[in-house]
Design an enzyme around this catalytic site. Sequence first.
Site, mmCIF file in Angstrom:
data_model
loop_
_atom_site.group_PDB
_atom_site.id
_atom_site.type_symbol
_atom_site.label_atom_id
_atom_site.label_comp_id
_atom_site.label_asym_id
_atom_site.label_seq_id
_atom_site.Cartn_x
_atom_site.Cartn_y
_atom_site.Cartn_z
ATOM 1 N N ASP A 116 0.860 -1.184 0.000
ATOM 2 C CA ASP A 116 0.000 0.000 0.000
ATOM 3 C C ASP A 116 0.894 1.231 0.000
ATOM 4 O O ASP A 116 2.101 1.122 0.203
ATOM 5 C CB ASP A 116 -0.945 -0.016 1.206
ATOM 6 C CG ASP A 116 -2.251 0.753 0.936
ATOM 7 O OD1 ASP A 116 -2.338 1.452 -0.096
ATOM 8 O OD2 ASP A 116 -3.174 0.648 1.748
ATOM 9 N N ASP A 119 0.771 3.893 5.495
ATOM 10 C CA ASP A 119 0.207 3.325 6.712
ATOM 11 C C ASP A 119 -0.126 4.510 7.611
ATOM 12 O O ASP A 119 0.750 5.081 8.246
ATOM 13 C CB ASP A 119 1.234 2.390 7.364
ATOM 14 C CG ASP A 119 0.748 1.828 8.698
ATOM 15 O OD1 ASP A 119 -0.350 2.204 9.154
ATOM 16 O OD2 ASP A 119 1.489 1.005 9.265
ATOM 17 N N ASP A 120 -1.395 4.868 7.611
ATOM 18 C CA ASP A 120 -1.840 6.028 8.385
ATOM 19 C C ASP A 120 -2.355 5.531 9.744
ATOM 20 O O ASP A 120 -1.589 5.416 10.698
ATOM 21 C CB ASP A 120 -2.911 6.771 7.576
ATOM 22 C CG ASP A 120 -3.369 8.051 8.243
ATOM 23 O OD1 ASP A 120 -2.857 8.392 9.317
ATOM 24 O OD2 ASP A 120 -4.270 8.718 7.691
ATOM 25 N N THR A 124 -6.752 -0.114 7.583
ATOM 26 C CA THR A 124 -6.877 -0.865 6.333
ATOM 27 C C THR A 124 -5.941 -2.072 6.321
ATOM 28 O O THR A 124 -6.329 -3.167 5.917
ATOM 29 C CB THR A 124 -6.545 0.047 5.131
ATOM 30 O OG1 THR A 124 -7.312 1.240 5.231
ATOM 31 C CG2 THR A 124 -6.845 -0.638 3.818
ATOM 32 N N ILE A 188 0.523 13.683 3.249
ATOM 33 C CA ILE A 188 1.415 13.296 2.157
ATOM 34 C C ILE A 188 0.694 13.472 0.826
ATOM 35 O O ILE A 188 -0.366 12.899 0.605
ATOM 36 C CB ILE A 188 1.880 11.829 2.292
ATOM 37 C CG1 ILE A 188 2.506 11.613 3.683
ATOM 38 C CG2 ILE A 188 2.877 11.473 1.192
ATOM 39 C CD1 ILE A 188 2.827 10.154 3.977
ATOM 40 N N TRP A 192 0.138 11.050 -8.011
ATOM 41 C CA TRP A 192 -1.042 10.640 -8.797
ATOM 42 C C TRP A 192 -2.304 11.385 -8.375
ATOM 43 O O TRP A 192 -3.331 11.226 -9.007
ATOM 44 C CB TRP A 192 -1.249 9.129 -8.736
ATOM 45 C CG TRP A 192 -1.108 8.512 -7.388
ATOM 46 C CD1 TRP A 192 -2.098 8.405 -6.435
ATOM 47 C CD2 TRP A 192 0.058 7.909 -6.816
ATOM 48 N NE1 TRP A 192 -1.605 7.781 -5.320
ATOM 49 C CE2 TRP A 192 -0.283 7.449 -5.522
ATOM 50 C CE3 TRP A 192 1.368 7.693 -7.268
ATOM 51 C CZ2 TRP A 192 0.635 6.814 -4.675
ATOM 52 C CZ3 TRP A 192 2.272 7.056 -6.419
ATOM 53 C CH2 TRP A 192 1.899 6.631 -5.155
#
Lengths: 214, 214
Positions: A116, A119-120, A124, A188, A192
């Site tokens: 991914d 990682d916040d 998820t 961040i 994209w």
Amino acid sequence: MVPKIYVTYNEVHKLCQESADRILAEFKPHLMIAIGGGGYVPARILRSFLKKPASPNIPIQAIGLSLYESLPETMQPGTPGDVETAGTRVTRTQWLDLSSLGEMSNLVGKKVLIVDEVDDTRTTLEYAVKELEKDVQIASERMGYQGEPTEFSIFVLHNKDKEKKGHLPDRIENGRYMAARTVGDVWICYPWEATDIDQHDELANKQAANGTTK
Amino acid sequence: MVPKIYVTYNEVHKLCQESADRILAEFKPHLMIAIGGGGYVPARILRSFLKKPASPNIPIQAIGLSLYESLPETMQPGTPGDVETAGTRVTRTQWLDLSSLGEMSNLVGKKVLIVDEVDDTRTTLEYAVKELEKDVQIASERMGYQGEPTEFSIFVLHNKDKEKKGHLPDRIENGRYMAARTVGDVWICYPWEATDIDQHDELANKQAANGTTK
């Protein structure tokens, strides 16, 4: 205001490149599972660097997960779902194909790298690991599988150093987890998502010149 | 020697950006299907530009297809599979999840944009369209669906102007097919395959300065 950091495509490319050797040495993945949409770009770049000469590409499977966090301001005070207990819900928008092709049974006994971008809150990633392990367990039992255990590992571009709502199994958190960069609780900006990529790159270069990132 | 063209990440980003308005106006996609791994990066970028204010993101589903082309030099002369008839075979490495979540039934009656990076021989795209249309047909019949037909359209970054082995239905080829750029039968070097991204960008800039691309 939460500080922003701007990450260029070429930086993402290099973060994948510099992580690939460690991933090959430590995780030896047979396949990747990209969590969409953020995991698609790093997974595709990683694949180039994980390829060994005269070997086929490492396959990428994609799953889609959406994290809905109930925002405090949209909640009624005193109702169920207050700030403490609320409000993260992960929904699947795509899962692996469990039909005739047996993608899930392809995972059994394999080393699987989950990819991914960030990682916040870890919500998820916790969901992905739990659900994949559960499905692999079911598939293993159906197959009567007795071999090496299936091993999941995780790669993210950025881990935010903050209190996490989600938790990973110890065996992953200690040794099978890799973040190319650990950052503060910042916003961040991935390339994209940029509506003006030239301006995005300028802001990134300005930060690099000021030494506010890297 | 086949000429090479070098495409930077920012060029890919801009190709998606400049195509998004036409995609929204002409195809109005409800969801994208990215053909992995080449379609992952453009699909993720496109999603940013297809998002309308106050609307949710357009979902991306991923399928994995590998094209095996038997190379003439590996074939025995006179055996079945000579150059004429040979040798393209598409295999699925990931398909949509047909289980309880009903991803396939989610396609029924929708406008679906298939995304890949390059249309070379068109074999992969032909396969994707045929198989998706077949599965949607089966799902429609199961559901007793009577509404608007499902419409597939295609977006690629580059279409190579060459004789195609694969063929698309007329309704797609005439009007539901979009390539951001049409190029000759060249070797396209995408940035996610670059082992040295700075050198890759230099070569791309040199080409742009010489006017040999764009």
